[in-house]
Design a protein around this motif. Sequence first.
Motif, PDB file in Angstrom:
ATOM      1  N   UNK A 141      44.186  39.343  40.091  1.00  0.00           N
ATOM      2  CA  UNK A 141      45.096  38.251  39.731  1.00  0.00           C
ATOM      3  C   UNK A 141      46.510  38.736  39.399  1.00  0.00           C
ATOM      4  N   UNK A 142      46.684  39.782  38.575  1.00  0.00           N
ATOM      5  CA  UNK A 142      48.056  40.174  38.244  1.00  0.00           C
ATOM      6  C   UNK A 142      48.907  40.536  39.453  1.00  0.00           C
ATOM      7  N   UNK A 143      48.287  41.075  40.499  1.00  0.00           N
ATOM      8  CA  UNK A 143      49.031  41.421  41.712  1.00  0.00           C
ATOM      9  C   UNK A 143      49.206  40.198  42.599  1.00  0.00           C
ATOM     10  N   UNK A 144      48.126  39.474  42.844  1.00  0.00           N
ATOM     11  CA  UNK A 144      48.196  38.327  43.747  1.00  0.00           C
ATOM     12  C   UNK A 144      49.138  37.250  43.235  1.00  0.00           C
ATOM     13  N   UNK A 145      49.219  37.088  41.916  1.00  0.00           N
ATOM     14  CA  UNK A 145      50.077  36.047  41.354  1.00  0.00           C
ATOM     15  C   UNK A 145      51.548  36.311  41.614  1.00  0.00           C
ATOM     16  N   UNK A 146      51.896  37.547  41.956  1.00  0.00           N
ATOM     17  CA  UNK A 146      53.297  37.889  42.231  1.00  0.00           C
ATOM     18  C   UNK A 146      53.661  37.761  43.702  1.00  0.00           C
ATOM     19  N   UNK A 147      52.687  37.456  44.555  1.00  0.00           N
ATOM     20  CA  UNK A 147      52.940  37.364  45.988  1.00  0.00           C
ATOM     21  C   UNK A 147      53.500  35.983  46.342  1.00  0.00           C
ATOM     22  N   UNK A 148      54.673  35.913  46.943  1.00  0.00           N
ATOM     23  CA  UNK A 148      55.313  34.613  47.176  1.00  0.00           C
ATOM     24  C   UNK A 148      54.575  33.713  48.156  1.00  0.00           C
ATOM     25  N   UNK A 149      53.741  34.281  49.014  1.00  0.00           N
ATOM     26  CA  UNK A 149      53.053  33.474  50.022  1.00  0.00           C
ATOM     27  C   UNK A 149      51.715  32.927  49.529  1.00  0.00           C
ATOM     28  N   UNK A 150      51.189  33.439  48.418  1.00  0.00           N
ATOM     29  CA  UNK A 150      49.916  32.971  47.857  1.00  0.00           C
ATOM     30  C   UNK A 150      50.172  31.696  47.067  1.00  0.00           C
ATOM     31  N   UNK A 151      49.329  30.690  47.283  1.00  0.00           N
ATOM     32  CA  UNK A 151      49.496  29.422  46.559  1.00  0.00           C
ATOM     33  C   UNK A 151      48.459  29.221  45.461  1.00  0.00           C
ATOM     34  N   UNK A 152      47.282  29.840  45.606  1.00  0.00           N
ATOM     35  CA  UNK A 152      46.240  29.623  44.602  1.00  0.00           C
ATOM     36  C   UNK A 152      45.289  30.805  44.551  1.00  0.00           C
ATOM     37  N   UNK A 153      44.586  30.919  43.411  1.00  0.00           N
ATOM     38  CA  UNK A 153      43.675  32.030  43.155  1.00  0.00           C
ATOM     39  C   UNK A 153      42.282  31.507  42.860  1.00  0.00           C
ATOM     40  N   UNK A 154      41.272  32.250  43.322  1.00  0.00           N
ATOM     41  CA  UNK A 154      39.875  31.834  43.177  1.00  0.00           C
ATOM     42  C   UNK A 154      39.143  32.594  42.068  1.00  0.00           C
ATOM     43  N   UNK A 155      39.849  33.183  41.131  1.00  0.00           N
ATOM     44  CA  UNK A 155      39.217  33.995  40.083  1.00  0.00           C
ATOM     45  C   UNK A 155      38.108  33.213  39.380  1.00  0.00           C
ATOM     46  N   UNK A 156      36.989  33.889  39.120  1.00  0.00           N
ATOM     47  CA  UNK A 156      35.874  33.229  38.453  1.00  0.00           C
ATOM     48  C   UNK A 156      35.360  33.970  37.239  1.00  0.00           C
ATOM     49  N   UNK A 157      35.213  35.292  37.333  1.00  0.00           N
ATOM     50  CA  UNK A 157      34.540  36.068  36.294  1.00  0.00           C
ATOM     51  C   UNK A 157      35.291  36.039  34.969  1.00  0.00           C
ATOM     52  N   UNK A 158      36.600  35.823  35.006  1.00  0.00           N
ATOM     53  CA  UNK A 158      37.402  35.835  33.784  1.00  0.00           C
ATOM     54  C   UNK A 158      36.851  34.904  32.707  1.00  0.00           C
ATOM     55  N   UNK A 159      36.227  33.815  33.113  1.00  0.00           N
ATOM     56  CA  UNK A 159      35.844  32.787  32.141  1.00  0.00           C
ATOM     57  C   UNK A 159      34.819  33.304  31.136  1.00  0.00           C
ATOM     58  N   UNK A 160      33.930  34.212  31.559  1.00  0.00           N
ATOM     59  CA  UNK A 160      32.937  34.803  30.661  1.00  0.00           C
ATOM     60  C   UNK A 160      33.174  36.295  30.445  1.00  0.00           C
ATOM     61  N   UNK A 161      33.740  36.961  31.453  1.00  0.00           N
ATOM     62  CA  UNK A 161      33.879  38.411  31.479  1.00  0.00           C
ATOM     63  C   UNK A 161      32.493  39.068  31.470  1.00  0.00           C
ATOM     64  N   UNK A 162      32.415  40.303  31.898  1.00  0.00           N
ATOM     65  CA  UNK A 162      31.187  41.103  31.820  1.00  0.00           C
ATOM     66  C   UNK A 162      31.590  42.567  31.885  1.00  0.00           C
ATOM     67  N   UNK A 163      30.634  43.459  31.762  1.00  0.00           N
ATOM     68  CA  UNK A 163      30.948  44.885  31.695  1.00  0.00           C
ATOM     69  C   UNK A 163      31.592  45.385  32.984  1.00  0.00           C
ATOM     70  N   UNK A 164      31.142  44.884  34.112  1.00  0.00           N
ATOM     71  CA  UNK A 164      31.700  45.295  35.398  1.00  0.00           C
ATOM     72  C   UNK A 164      33.157  44.875  35.506  1.00  0.00           C
ATOM     73  N   UNK A 165      33.448  43.622  35.190  1.00  0.00           N
ATOM     74  CA  UNK A 165      34.814  43.129  35.269  1.00  0.00           C
ATOM     75  C   UNK A 165      35.730  43.854  34.284  1.00  0.00           C
ATOM     76  N   UNK A 166      35.226  44.123  33.100  1.00  0.00           N
ATOM     77  CA  UNK A 166      36.039  44.789  32.070  1.00  0.00           C
ATOM     78  C   UNK A 166      36.494  46.168  32.524  1.00  0.00           C
ATOM     79  N   UNK A 167      35.674  46.823  33.337  1.00  0.00           N
ATOM     80  CA  UNK A 167      36.043  48.154  33.821  1.00  0.00           C
ATOM     81  C   UNK A 167      37.240  48.103  34.766  1.00  0.00           C
ATOM     82  N   UNK A 168      37.463  46.958  35.408  1.00  0.00           N
ATOM     83  CA  UNK A 168      38.528  46.849  36.400  1.00  0.00           C
ATOM     84  C   UNK A 168      39.784  46.173  35.862  1.00  0.00           C
ATOM     85  N   UNK A 169      39.636  45.322  34.843  1.00  0.00           N
ATOM     86  CA  UNK A 169      40.801  44.663  34.249  1.00  0.00           C
ATOM     87  C   UNK A 169      40.582  44.645  32.734  1.00  0.00           C
ATOM     88  N   UNK A 170      40.690  45.812  32.100  1.00  0.00           N
ATOM     89  CA  UNK A 170      40.330  45.935  30.686  1.00  0.00           C
ATOM     90  C   UNK A 170      41.331  45.259  29.751  1.00  0.00           C
TER      91      UNK A 170
END
Length: 355
Positions: free
Chosen positions: A218-247
Amino acid sequence: MRLDDIDTPALLLDLDAVEDNIASMQRLLAGSHVRLRPHFKTPKCPEVARMQLAAGAIGITVAKLGEAEVLADAGLGPILVANQVVGPQKLNRLMALLARKIDITVAVESEFNVRELAEAAREAGVRAGAVIEVDAGMRRCGTATPAETVRLARLLVEEGVNYRGVMGYEGHMYGQPDPIAREALIRDALELVRSHVEALNEAGLPPAMVSTSGTASVPIAASMPFVTELQAGTYIFNDLHNEAFIPGHFRFALTLLTTVIAVKERYAVADCGMKSLTNEFGPPVSVDGRIRAARLSEEHAILVGDGLADLRPGDRVELIPSHGDTTLNLHDVYFVRRGGEIVDTWPILAARRFR
């Protein structure tokens, strides 16, 4: 109701953490032109999706028609099915949703998809909508070249399907542990999507939707001028796998409450196993980090770690799943908490809706 009143294993959902995660995502997107269409594969619960929409999400993303049907029945949307809908059984279900005036968009990636979708829509007397999936490096579904994407966009228009844009998912980023190499991979994947967007613009078929990205990108894609929307899902609960990639961005909202049923010299045994908890991205870990589920069998978890000395039979342990999506899919209800109090129960209506 207190936590001690719940039988185990039980899935706990921390409402304060969910609210904080929603706010954290809004802060990540602050000042950005992109909007959020969160993926329903994580909560699978209309109550959570309703909170996301109330916070400004423009719709909900799903992987399967079964999830879309749950959202439609709850009156929630618009819905993006980020997957191909193939075969008469599924197309009939999609047409039934469209006949209910549900705002639903599906992904296509081939001429076969377009023609099958268009024919079903004509027979049902409805207007279907589609985005073209671009292969951004996942080597899963998606068009391989910008020229192929342009051909499909033209075919959608010719066949009377509402052409809405393109989508691409850079999920292969999760296979790259080095953060510098991972960022480069994400940027390369998004640049690939950009090449398809530019080809569509040059062909006079500008995409209204350019939908991308999981939570970690998300932090990278949100800066791209051609992207209009993001499909992020895991953020809502977070988990150990996700935390390792966006701590450090999101709180752990989902835990499994389990009871210790035996304590041995070098390990303890808890009453959860593979039928209530998954470990495909590593061992689940206790909230304080001192205990981990080293091994799961069907109905037992082998607990080890520094906290073992403090355990007695009958003690309760909260485990953070390594992957929340597949753990919650094993359950039918969230025990919703604020602090030590259970304030509600929410049905996980889309659990195991894999059709």
